[in-house]
Design an enzyme around this catalytic site. Structure first.
Site, short mmCIF file in Angstrom:
data_model
loop_
_atom_site.label_atom_id
_atom_site.label_comp_id
_atom_site.label_asym_id
_atom_site.label_seq_id
_atom_site.Cartn_x
_atom_site.Cartn_y
_atom_site.Cartn_z
N GLY A 8 0.85 -1.21 0.00
CA GLY A 8 0.00 0.00 0.00
C GLY A 8 0.87 1.24 0.00
O GLY A 8 0.49 2.29 0.53
N GLY A 11 -0.30 4.84 -0.98
CA GLY A 11 -1.47 5.38 -0.31
C GLY A 11 -1.15 6.53 0.62
O GLY A 11 -0.02 7.04 0.68
N TYR A 141 -15.68 -2.82 7.13
CA TYR A 141 -14.29 -2.39 7.37
C TYR A 141 -13.89 -2.70 8.82
O TYR A 141 -12.84 -3.28 9.08
CB TYR A 141 -14.21 -0.90 7.08
CG TYR A 141 -12.87 -0.24 7.35
CD1 TYR A 141 -11.73 -0.60 6.65
CD2 TYR A 141 -12.77 0.79 8.30
CE1 TYR A 141 -10.52 0.04 6.89
CE2 TYR A 141 -11.58 1.43 8.54
CZ TYR A 141 -10.44 1.05 7.83
OH TYR A 141 -9.24 1.69 8.06
N LYS A 145 -11.13 -5.26 10.49
CA LYS A 145 -10.04 -4.81 11.38
C LYS A 145 -9.99 -5.66 12.65
O LYS A 145 -8.91 -6.04 13.10
CB LYS A 145 -10.20 -3.32 11.73
CG LYS A 145 -9.88 -2.38 10.57
CD LYS A 145 -8.47 -2.56 10.07
CE LYS A 145 -8.09 -1.63 8.94
NZ LYS A 145 -6.81 -1.98 8.29
P1 NAD Z 1 -5.00 4.20 1.19
O1 NAD Z 1 -6.34 3.81 0.68
O2 NAD Z 1 -4.53 5.59 1.02
O3 NAD Z 1 -3.91 3.22 0.60
C1 NAD Z 1 -4.13 1.84 0.53
C2 NAD Z 1 -3.36 1.32 -0.65
O4 NAD Z 1 -3.69 -0.08 -0.79
C3 NAD Z 1 -3.71 1.99 -1.96
O5 NAD Z 1 -2.58 2.69 -2.45
C4 NAD Z 1 -4.07 0.84 -2.91
O6 NAD Z 1 -3.38 0.93 -4.12
C5 NAD Z 1 -3.55 -0.37 -2.16
N1 NAD Z 1 -4.31 -1.58 -2.50
C6 NAD Z 1 -5.66 -1.74 -2.54
N2 NAD Z 1 -5.95 -2.99 -2.93
C7 NAD Z 1 -4.79 -3.63 -3.14
C8 NAD Z 1 -4.44 -4.92 -3.56
N3 NAD Z 1 -5.37 -5.86 -3.84
N4 NAD Z 1 -3.13 -5.25 -3.67
C9 NAD Z 1 -2.17 -4.34 -3.39
N5 NAD Z 1 -2.43 -3.08 -3.00
C10 NAD Z 1 -3.73 -2.73 -2.86
O7 NAD Z 1 -4.97 3.80 2.75
P2 NAD Z 1 -4.13 4.44 3.93
O8 NAD Z 1 -4.92 5.56 4.45
O9 NAD Z 1 -2.74 4.66 3.52
O10 NAD Z 1 -4.25 3.28 5.00
C11 NAD Z 1 -3.27 2.27 5.13
C12 NAD Z 1 -3.71 1.32 6.23
O11 NAD Z 1 -3.91 2.06 7.44
C13 NAD Z 1 -5.02 0.60 5.96
O12 NAD Z 1 -4.97 -0.70 6.52
C14 NAD Z 1 -6.04 1.42 6.71
O13 NAD Z 1 -7.16 0.64 7.08
C15 NAD Z 1 -5.24 1.83 7.92
N6 NAD Z 1 -5.77 3.03 8.55
C16 NAD Z 1 -5.75 4.23 7.89
C17 NAD Z 1 -6.29 5.35 8.49
C18 NAD Z 1 -6.30 6.69 7.80
O14 NAD Z 1 -6.96 7.62 8.32
N7 NAD Z 1 -5.62 6.85 6.68
C19 NAD Z 1 -6.83 5.25 9.79
C20 NAD Z 1 -6.87 4.01 10.41
C21 NAD Z 1 -6.30 2.91 9.79
C1 AKB Z 2 -11.52 5.69 7.48
O1 AKB Z 2 -12.18 6.72 7.67
O2 AKB Z 2 -11.97 4.67 6.92
C2 AKB Z 2 -10.11 5.65 8.01
C3 AKB Z 2 -10.06 5.06 9.36
C4 AKB Z 2 -10.32 5.89 10.54
O3 AKB Z 2 -9.82 3.88 9.51
N1 AKB Z 2 -9.58 6.97 7.96
#
Ligand code: NAD
Ligand code: AKB
Length: 330
Positions: A8, A11, A141, A145
């Protein structure tokens, strides 16, 4: 020096975690794994490959060739995107994690797995949500988790895999846009404030949520993975938090820098229901006690830095808004 694989990697988190890891451990030590989107500049400045995290043989080959011993598994489908396509979200979030855990078991890698405030739901206290609280999320989702936290515990207990994880709140950043979450409004609002001095918020007034600025989130992941394992009791799901606000409060803070900024509402019922099921603020005492976690940015410091960074970039249109790199059409 560790040899690190980040899934990822293009992302919201990955595009900032990869440069931070490269700065710490060296450019060649960190392999960024994207999916379909071409890598943004900083992610590209070092080893980069693409693969589907559900493709076990491709992942095994990549880990073997790179000789990875530590994996930050960030690839996932976030809350709003998961609500739109639950089947895809279950497939990517669970089978992707299973693939990574199996490769970690086989090659002796440690694994970082990010969970979320979404792992909580009705029945858990919304304010100061305890580290060990009832977890009955009502979103696909959130279910993925909780299952992920448990699966990581299982691989640690059964096979001795060094799995570690954080429950992140909503993350705010000025780099890659968020990828289809419910907390995305807290990023969009900055672009709208600088561009139009007005933001139409998709969550209703008074919706309070737990949030964090990206530099804290990146540092937390690195610090947890470097922590003394003997001190960790809650390996796979540490609550961490930095600030808690509702749309009016962040708008008020932005107004200090952007006079005349106004806020209106156009509620998205899907994301509103999701937000209403999540904590206002988690209790992160266990993270403080077990590995010394402390946030550096509160609402005022985060807002100041976001405005400063985005102003330097001469903000154009908001780069998010339905960004999809999950194998499905945008
Ligand atoms: P994002 O959506 O920005 O990035 C996720 C990446 O996963 C994307 O770049 C996408 O290309 C890649 N992806 C999707 N399907 C795929 C696949 N089949 N194979 C390979 N790559 C794939 O997400 P993020 O915000 O960077 O979050 C990263 C992690 O952190 C996730 O597990 C998310 O649940 C967790 N998280 C994020 C937040 C937040 O606010 N950003 C909060 C809590 C938890
Ligand atoms: C979402 O809103 O899905 C994420 C998270 C809090 O896991 N930013």
């Amino acid at each position: 020096m560790p040899r690190i694989l980040v899934t990822g990697a293009t992302g919201q988190i990955g595009s900032e975690l990869v440069p931070a890891l490269r700065k710490r451990y060296g450019r060649e030590a960190v392999l960024a794994l994207g999916y379909k989107t071409p890598p943004p500049e900083p992610v590209d400045a070092g080893p980069f490959k693409t693969a589907d995290v559900r493709d076990a043989s491709a992942i095994e080959r990549i880990v073997r060739n790179h000789r990875s011993d530590k994996i930050y598994h960030l690839a996932a489908i976030l809350s709003a995107a998961a609500a739109a396509d639950p089947k895809l979200a279950w497939d990517v979030n669970m089978n992707g994690l299973y693939t990574m855990l199996e490769v970690c078991r086989e090659y002796g890698c440690s694994l970082f797995f990010p969970s979320s405030i979404a792992a909580f739901g009705p029945g858990a206290p919304r304010v100061n949500t305890p580290q060990d609280a009832v977890q009955r999320p009502t979103t696909l989702y959130g279910v993925s988790k909780v299952a992920g936290e448990l699966l990581c515990d299982y691989y640690h207990g059964k096979f001795g895999v060094d799995t570690r994880g954080l429950r992140y709140p909503g993350l705010i950043s000025h780099g890659a846009p968020p990828g289809g979450g419910t907390t995305d409004y807290a990023v969009e609002i900055f672009y709208a404030a600088l561009r139009e001095k007005h933001y139409r918020c998709f969550l209703k007034a008074g919706t309070r949520l737990d949030m964090m600025y990206m530099p804290d989130a990146v540092r937390a992941a690195i610090e947890l993975m470097e922590a003394n394992p003997a001190a960790l009791k809650h390996r796979n799901a540490f609550n961490i938090t930095a600030m808690s606000f509702d749309p009016e409060e962040i708008a008020g803070e932005i107004r200090r820098h952007v006079p005349g900024f106004t806020l209106s509402y156009a509620i998205d019922p899907v994301r509103q229901v999701i937000a209403d099921s999540w904590p206002d603020k988690m209790d992160d005492t266990a993270a403080l006690q077990e590995w010394g976690w402390r946030p550096e940015y509160d609402l005022a410091a985060m807002t100041r830095d976001m405005i400063e960074q985005l102003s330097k970039k001469a903000v154009g249109a908001y780069p998010g808004g339905g960004r999809a790199d999950n194998g499905e059409p945008a």
